[in-house]
Design a protein around this motif. Structure first.
Motif, PDB file in Angstrom:
ATOM      1  N   CYS A 149       0.818  -1.225   0.000  1.00  0.00           N
ATOM      2  CA  CYS A 149       0.000   0.000   0.000  1.00  0.00           C
ATOM      3  C   CYS A 149       0.853   1.277   0.000  1.00  0.00           C
ATOM      4  N   PRO A 150       1.911   1.368   0.817  1.00  0.00           N
ATOM      5  CA  PRO A 150       2.769   2.553   0.715  1.00  0.00           C
ATOM      6  C   PRO A 150       3.415   2.695  -0.666  1.00  0.00           C
ATOM      7  N   ALA A 151       3.736   1.552  -1.294  1.00  0.00           N
ATOM      8  CA  ALA A 151       4.324   1.620  -2.636  1.00  0.00           C
ATOM      9  C   ALA A 151       3.312   2.178  -3.640  1.00  0.00           C
ATOM     10  N   LEU A 152       2.072   1.747  -3.542  1.00  0.00           N
ATOM     11  CA  LEU A 152       1.032   2.285  -4.421  1.00  0.00           C
ATOM     12  C   LEU A 152       0.846   3.784  -4.204  1.00  0.00           C
ATOM     13  N   ARG A 153       0.856   4.192  -2.943  1.00  0.00           N
ATOM     14  CA  ARG A 153       0.693   5.619  -2.629  1.00  0.00           C
ATOM     15  C   ARG A 153       1.824   6.432  -3.251  1.00  0.00           C
ATOM     16  N   GLU A 154       3.041   5.933  -3.093  1.00  0.00           N
ATOM     17  CA  GLU A 154       4.198   6.647  -3.654  1.00  0.00           C
ATOM     18  C   GLU A 154       4.107   6.752  -5.166  1.00  0.00           C
ATOM     19  N   ARG A 155       3.743   5.634  -5.811  1.00  0.00           N
ATOM     20  CA  ARG A 155       3.687   5.646  -7.275  1.00  0.00           C
ATOM     21  C   ARG A 155       2.528   6.503  -7.787  1.00  0.00           C
ATOM     22  N   TYR A 156       1.430   6.538  -7.043  1.00  0.00           N
ATOM     23  CA  TYR A 156       0.325   7.417  -7.447  1.00  0.00           C
ATOM     24  C   TYR A 156       0.808   8.859  -7.544  1.00  0.00           C
ATOM     25  N   HIS A 157       1.462   9.329  -6.483  1.00  0.00           N
ATOM     26  CA  HIS A 157       1.946  10.708  -6.486  1.00  0.00           C
ATOM     27  C   HIS A 157       2.993  10.928  -7.576  1.00  0.00           C
ATOM     28  N   MET A 158       3.832   9.937  -7.833  1.00  0.00           N
ATOM     29  CA  MET A 158       4.850  10.061  -8.872  1.00  0.00           C
ATOM     30  C   MET A 158       4.200  10.213 -10.246  1.00  0.00           C
ATOM     31  N   GLU A 159       3.209   9.373 -10.525  1.00  0.00           N
ATOM     32  CA  GLU A 159       2.557   9.441 -11.836  1.00  0.00           C
ATOM     33  C   GLU A 159       1.788  10.751 -12.007  1.00  0.00           C
ATOM     34  N   ALA A 160       1.100  11.185 -10.964  1.00  0.00           N
ATOM     35  CA  ALA A 160       0.365  12.451 -11.056  1.00  0.00           C
ATOM     36  C   ALA A 160       1.317  13.620 -11.297  1.00  0.00           C
ATOM     37  N   CYS A 161       2.452  13.601 -10.612  1.00  0.00           N
ATOM     38  CA  CYS A 161       3.449  14.665 -10.821  1.00  0.00           C
ATOM     39  C   CYS A 161       4.040  14.600 -12.220  1.00  0.00           C
ATOM     40  N   ASN A 162       4.264  13.386 -12.726  1.00  0.00           N
ATOM     41  CA  ASN A 162       4.759  13.248 -14.098  1.00  0.00           C
ATOM     42  C   ASN A 162       3.757  13.833 -15.089  1.00  0.00           C
ATOM     43  N   GLY A 163       2.464  13.550 -14.854  1.00  0.00           N
ATOM     44  CA  GLY A 163       1.451  14.116 -15.732  1.00  0.00           C
ATOM     45  C   GLY A 163       1.477  15.631 -15.721  1.00  0.00           C
ATOM     46  N   MET A 164       1.620  16.213 -14.536  1.00  0.00           N
ATOM     47  CA  MET A 164       1.681  17.662 -14.425  1.00  0.00           C
ATOM     48  C   MET A 164       2.936  18.215 -15.106  1.00  0.00           C
ATOM     49  N   ASN A 165       4.064  17.530 -14.949  1.00  0.00           N
ATOM     50  CA  ASN A 165       5.308  18.026 -15.535  1.00  0.00           C
ATOM     51  C   ASN A 165       5.285  17.960 -17.063  1.00  0.00           C
ATOM     52  N   TYR A 166       4.684  16.903 -17.615  1.00  0.00           N
ATOM     53  CA  TYR A 166       4.549  16.843 -19.075  1.00  0.00           C
ATOM     54  C   TYR A 166       3.659  17.973 -19.579  1.00  0.00           C
ATOM     55  N   ALA A 167       2.534  18.208 -18.887  1.00  0.00           N
ATOM     56  CA  ALA A 167       1.627  19.278 -19.307  1.00  0.00           C
ATOM     57  C   ALA A 167       2.301  20.642 -19.204  1.00  0.00           C
TER      58      ALA A 167
END
Length: 206
Positions: A149-167
């Motif tokens: 569960c902590p790994a999923l939480r970390e990756r969620y934030h990573m992917e969301a930040c990646n989406g923001m950085n690409y945009a």
């Protein structure tokens, strides 16, 4: 006395009609345009020097093309950073899939494949801009995942930040083709974030 003014539309039609006849003589050069609006093709052959100038204006012949040209070159450092990050994310998801619950393993492998595809698209863009293949760094060492569960939480934030950085990067370039690519990658990263959130929901409920 009539003014001697060139009509831009007539000039463009005549020039591109001659070029089109050399490139694709069997195709309609003005799809959707009324035939009366375009002048009849000129039967006489253009001088060799004029043809050379016309051919230099064909797509891909320009020294500074409208897409993946000098405007995109200003983003090269950003692109190489994204490439390295996508490849590292791929390694992480492959390692994560080996430790995940059985129901989540295939989806994590699919996300890893998406990240690898992102890296390849970015490397293709790099080549279009520079004419040189980018050689990514070779990552080594084990990938530490930790608890599920902590790994999923970390990756969620990573992917969301990646989406923001690409945009954000898409908004920061004036190159239309590069902006389109970055926006597409942004959408993929936000989609990954949503999938990881769904995994976390299932894990918490279970």
């Amino acid at each position: 006395m009539a003014e001697n003014i060139h009509s831009p539309e007539v000039y463009d039609f005549r020039r591109y009609d001659r070029v089109w006849q050399r490139v694709a003589p069997d195709l309609e050069p003005y799809p959707g345009v009324n035939a009366a609006a375009a002048p009849a093709p000129q039967p006489q052959a253009a001088p060799a020097g004029q043809l050379a100038r016309q051919e230099s204006q064909l797509p891909g012949a320009s020294q500074d093309p409208c897409c993946m040209g000098s405007a995109a070159a200003e983003m090269l450092e950003v692109l190489t950073g994204f490439i390295e990050e996508e490849l590292e994310d791929r390694r992480y998801y492959l390692a994560m899939s080996r430790q995940a619950p059985a129901w989540a393993r295939q989806r994590l492998r699919d996300i890893a494949a998406d990240e690898g595809a992102h890296a390849r698209r970015l490397m293709a863009a790099h080549y279009l801009i520079t004419g040189q293949c980018y050689r990514p760094a070779i990552a080594g060492g084990a990938v530490t995942i930790g608890r599920w569960c902590p790994a999923l939480r970390e990756r969620y934030h990573m992917e969301a930040c990646n989406g923001m950085n690409y945009a954000r990067s898409a908004d920061g370039t004036t190159d239309p083709c590069l902006a389109k690519l970055l926006n597409e990658l942004s959408e993929d990263e936000y989609r990954h974030a949503g999938e990881l959130m769904a995994m976390l929901e299932r894990s918490i409920q279970g």
